[in-house]
Scaffold this motif. Structure first.
Motif, PDB file in Angstrom:
ATOM      1  N   ALA A  53       0.979  -1.141   0.017  1.00  0.00           N
ATOM      2  CA  ALA A  53       0.087  -0.050   0.169  1.00  0.00           C
ATOM      3  C   ALA A  53       0.755   1.374  -0.045  1.00  0.00           C
ATOM      4  CB  ALA A  53      -0.864   0.058   1.046  1.00  0.00           C
ATOM      5  N   ASN A  54       0.187   2.312  -0.504  1.00  0.00           N
ATOM      6  CA  ASN A  54       0.950   3.793  -0.413  1.00  0.00           C
ATOM      7  C   ASN A  54       0.315   4.423   0.836  1.00  0.00           C
ATOM      8  OD1 ASN A  54       2.652   3.053  -2.283  1.00  0.00           O
ATOM      9  ND2 ASN A  54       1.234   3.780  -4.253  1.00  0.00           N
ATOM     10  N   VAL A  55       0.910   4.888   1.870  1.00  0.00           N
ATOM     11  CA  VAL A  55       0.380   5.564   2.902  1.00  0.00           C
ATOM     12  C   VAL A  55       1.071   7.214   2.818  1.00  0.00           C
ATOM     13  CG1 VAL A  55      -0.210   5.432   5.284  1.00  0.00           C
ATOM     14  CG2 VAL A  55      -0.038   3.310   3.757  1.00  0.00           C
ATOM     15  N   LYS A  56       0.058   8.115   3.143  1.00  0.00           N
ATOM     16  CA  LYS A  56       0.375   9.431   3.103  1.00  0.00           C
ATOM     17  C   LYS A  56      -0.168   9.626   4.700  1.00  0.00           C
ATOM     18  CE  LYS A  56       0.785  10.577  -1.637  1.00  0.00           C
ATOM     19  NZ  LYS A  56       0.240  11.513  -2.455  1.00  0.00           N
ATOM     20  N   LEU A  57       0.730  10.252   5.602  1.00  0.00           N
ATOM     21  CA  LEU A  57       0.315  10.838   6.929  1.00  0.00           C
ATOM     22  C   LEU A  57       0.615  12.384   6.760  1.00  0.00           C
ATOM     23  CD1 LEU A  57       1.855   7.937   8.615  1.00  0.00           C
ATOM     24  CD2 LEU A  57      -0.718   8.302   8.530  1.00  0.00           C
ATOM     25  N   TRP A  58      -0.324  13.274   7.311  1.00  0.00           N
ATOM     26  CA  TRP A  58       0.129  14.816   7.266  1.00  0.00           C
ATOM     27  C   TRP A  58      -0.529  15.349   8.611  1.00  0.00           C
ATOM     28  CZ3 TRP A  58      -2.877  12.641   3.428  1.00  0.00           C
ATOM     29  CH2 TRP A  58      -4.231  13.464   3.212  1.00  0.00           C
ATOM     30  N   ASP A  59      -0.252  16.695   8.654  1.00  0.00           N
ATOM     31  CA  ASP A  59      -0.727  17.259   9.823  1.00  0.00           C
ATOM     32  C   ASP A  59      -0.526  16.884  11.096  1.00  0.00           C
ATOM     33  OD1 ASP A  59      -1.940  19.521  10.701  1.00  0.00           O
ATOM     34  OD2 ASP A  59      -3.943  18.898  10.484  1.00  0.00           O
ATOM     35  N   GLY A  60       0.604  16.072  11.314  1.00  0.00           N
ATOM     36  CA  GLY A  60       0.948  15.532  12.617  1.00  0.00           C
ATOM     37  C   GLY A  60       1.641  16.543  13.534  1.00  0.00           C
ATOM     38  N   GLU A 102      -4.082   9.153   4.342  1.00  0.00           N
ATOM     39  CA  GLU A 102      -4.468   8.727   2.936  1.00  0.00           C
ATOM     40  C   GLU A 102      -4.068   7.221   2.661  1.00  0.00           C
ATOM     41  OE1 GLU A 102      -3.339   9.593  -1.724  1.00  0.00           O
ATOM     42  OE2 GLU A 102      -4.305  11.397  -0.640  1.00  0.00           O
ATOM     43  N   LEU A 103      -4.860   6.205   2.362  1.00  0.00           N
ATOM     44  CA  LEU A 103      -4.394   4.826   2.433  1.00  0.00           C
ATOM     45  C   LEU A 103      -4.924   4.399   0.955  1.00  0.00           C
ATOM     46  CD1 LEU A 103      -3.148   2.157   3.365  1.00  0.00           C
ATOM     47  CD2 LEU A 103      -5.390   1.842   4.600  1.00  0.00           C
ATOM     48  N   VAL A 104      -4.035   4.000   0.010  1.00  0.00           N
ATOM     49  CA  VAL A 104      -4.197   3.454  -1.197  1.00  0.00           C
ATOM     50  C   VAL A 104      -3.618   1.797  -1.418  1.00  0.00           C
ATOM     51  CG1 VAL A 104      -4.022   3.559  -3.807  1.00  0.00           C
ATOM     52  CG2 VAL A 104      -4.477   5.602  -2.438  1.00  0.00           C
ATOM     53  N   LEU A 105      -4.266   0.897  -1.445  1.00  0.00           N
ATOM     54  CA  LEU A 105      -3.859  -0.500  -1.624  1.00  0.00           C
ATOM     55  C   LEU A 105      -3.473  -0.637  -2.967  1.00  0.00           C
ATOM     56  CD1 LEU A 105      -6.293  -2.089   0.679  1.00  0.00           C
ATOM     57  CD2 LEU A 105      -4.055  -1.554   1.231  1.00  0.00           C
ATOM     58  N   GLN A 106      -2.320  -1.424  -3.283  1.00  0.00           N
ATOM     59  CA  GLN A 106      -1.906  -1.429  -4.671  1.00  0.00           C
ATOM     60  C   GLN A 106      -2.488  -2.832  -5.252  1.00  0.00           C
ATOM     61  OE1 GLN A 106       2.484  -1.393  -4.798  1.00  0.00           O
ATOM     62  NE2 GLN A 106       2.665   0.507  -3.547  1.00  0.00           N
ATOM     63  N   GLY A 107      -2.552  -2.907  -6.477  1.00  0.00           N
ATOM     64  CA  GLY A 107      -3.131  -4.019  -7.126  1.00  0.00           C
ATOM     65  C   GLY A 107      -3.855  -3.670  -8.355  1.00  0.00           C
ATOM     66  N   VAL A 115     -11.569  -3.163  -2.427  1.00  0.00           N
ATOM     67  CA  VAL A 115     -10.636  -3.207  -1.241  1.00  0.00           C
ATOM     68  C   VAL A 115     -10.233  -1.644  -1.036  1.00  0.00           C
ATOM     69  CG1 VAL A 115      -8.664  -3.984  -0.309  1.00  0.00           C
ATOM     70  CG2 VAL A 115      -9.776  -5.729  -1.528  1.00  0.00           C
ATOM     71  N   ASN A 116     -10.070  -0.970  -1.907  1.00  0.00           N
ATOM     72  CA  ASN A 116      -9.816   0.502  -1.680  1.00  0.00           C
ATOM     73  C   ASN A 116     -10.823   1.281  -1.212  1.00  0.00           C
ATOM     74  OD1 ASN A 116      -7.038   1.048  -2.058  1.00  0.00           O
ATOM     75  ND2 ASN A 116      -7.083   0.540  -4.252  1.00  0.00           N
ATOM     76  N   LYS A 117     -11.849   0.905  -1.604  1.00  0.00           N
ATOM     77  CA  LYS A 117     -12.934   1.542  -0.906  1.00  0.00           C
ATOM     78  C   LYS A 117     -13.455   1.201   0.459  1.00  0.00           C
ATOM     79  CE  LYS A 117     -15.109   3.949  -4.397  1.00  0.00           C
ATOM     80  NZ  LYS A 117     -14.786   5.307  -4.093  1.00  0.00           N
ATOM     81  N   LEU A 118     -13.097  -0.218   0.696  1.00  0.00           N
ATOM     82  CA  LEU A 118     -13.166  -0.537   2.273  1.00  0.00           C
ATOM     83  C   LEU A 118     -11.896  -0.262   3.101  1.00  0.00           C
ATOM     84  CD1 LEU A 118     -13.938  -4.429   1.741  1.00  0.00           C
ATOM     85  CD2 LEU A 118     -15.351  -2.641   2.686  1.00  0.00           C
ATOM     86  N   ALA A 119     -10.943   0.309   2.468  1.00  0.00           N
ATOM     87  CA  ALA A 119      -9.890   0.855   3.144  1.00  0.00           C
ATOM     88  C   ALA A 119      -9.968   1.902   3.998  1.00  0.00           C
ATOM     89  CB  ALA A 119      -8.503   0.914   2.190  1.00  0.00           C
TER      90      ALA A 119
END
Length: 188
Positions: A53-60, A102-107, A115-119
């Motif tokens: 997955a590609n994960v982005k975390l911000w405003d921490g 932001e979480l985006v599963l690869q595939g 699965v991305n909708k469920l993510a």
């Protein structure tokens, strides 16, 4: 909470022992490309999956709040003189927050889209997990952080005490260096 308060000599402003040093780090962000994920559901319907997955975390943000205390300097045991005290910082509180994930599963294929909708459901638990992990690391490494901080600040305590108008007489006592280290390693 420690409600001990100290007054500056020249002013009437009250300084709390827990407010002498606060470190705030804001605007933290991270990008985790190709993060490996895995799940297993151990009840009906039994499900298993893994991938990247590609994960982005911000405003921490991270906040470390230190408390000023006193500890007895190490003295030879045969010395019966009055103890000599020194200021020391202890970790009083630590906080971590993450604003957005932001979480985006690869595939490929329609299954990945589903699965991305469920993510979206996993964004909150993922954020909570990362926050817990960061707070645990800060807690587990607080002995090291405090040792470095106190070692580097010790030559300046005289100046700090004079400019703040604080006195060691009123500080909470830490009996020994070992107790100081133990207390800060057990913060949880």
């Amino acid at each position: 909470g420690n409600e001990m308060k100290f007054k500056k000599k020249e002013e009437s402003k009250v300084v709390k022992a827990t407010e002498l040093l606060i470190i705030d780090v804001r605007g933290i962000s991270a990008i985790l490309d190709d993060a490996v994920w895995r799940f297993e559901q151990t009840y009906m319907p039994y499900l298993k999956g893994y991938g990247k997955a590609n994960v982005k975390l911000w405003d921490g943000s991270i906040r470390l709040q230190f408390e000023l205390r006193k500890r007895r300097k190490e003295m030879p045991k045969e010395d019966k003189a009055e103890p000599i005290w020194e200021p020391v910082l202890c970790l009083h509180d630590r906080k971590c927050t993450i604003g957005q994930v932001e979480l985006v599963l690869q595939g490929e294929g329609s299954l990945t889209w589903i699965v991305n909708k469920l993510a979206a459901v996993f964004k909150g638990p993922l954020r909570d997990y990362v926050v817990r992990t960061i707070v645990n690391v800060l807690t587990n490494k607080s002995g090291y952080i405090l040792h470095q901080l106190n070692t580097n600040i010790s030559p300046y305590w005289g100046l700090i005490m004079r400019t703040t108008g604080l006195s060691l007489v009123s500080f909470v006592q830490n009996v020994s260096s070992q107790e100081f280290i133990s207390h800060n390693l057990l913060l949880g």
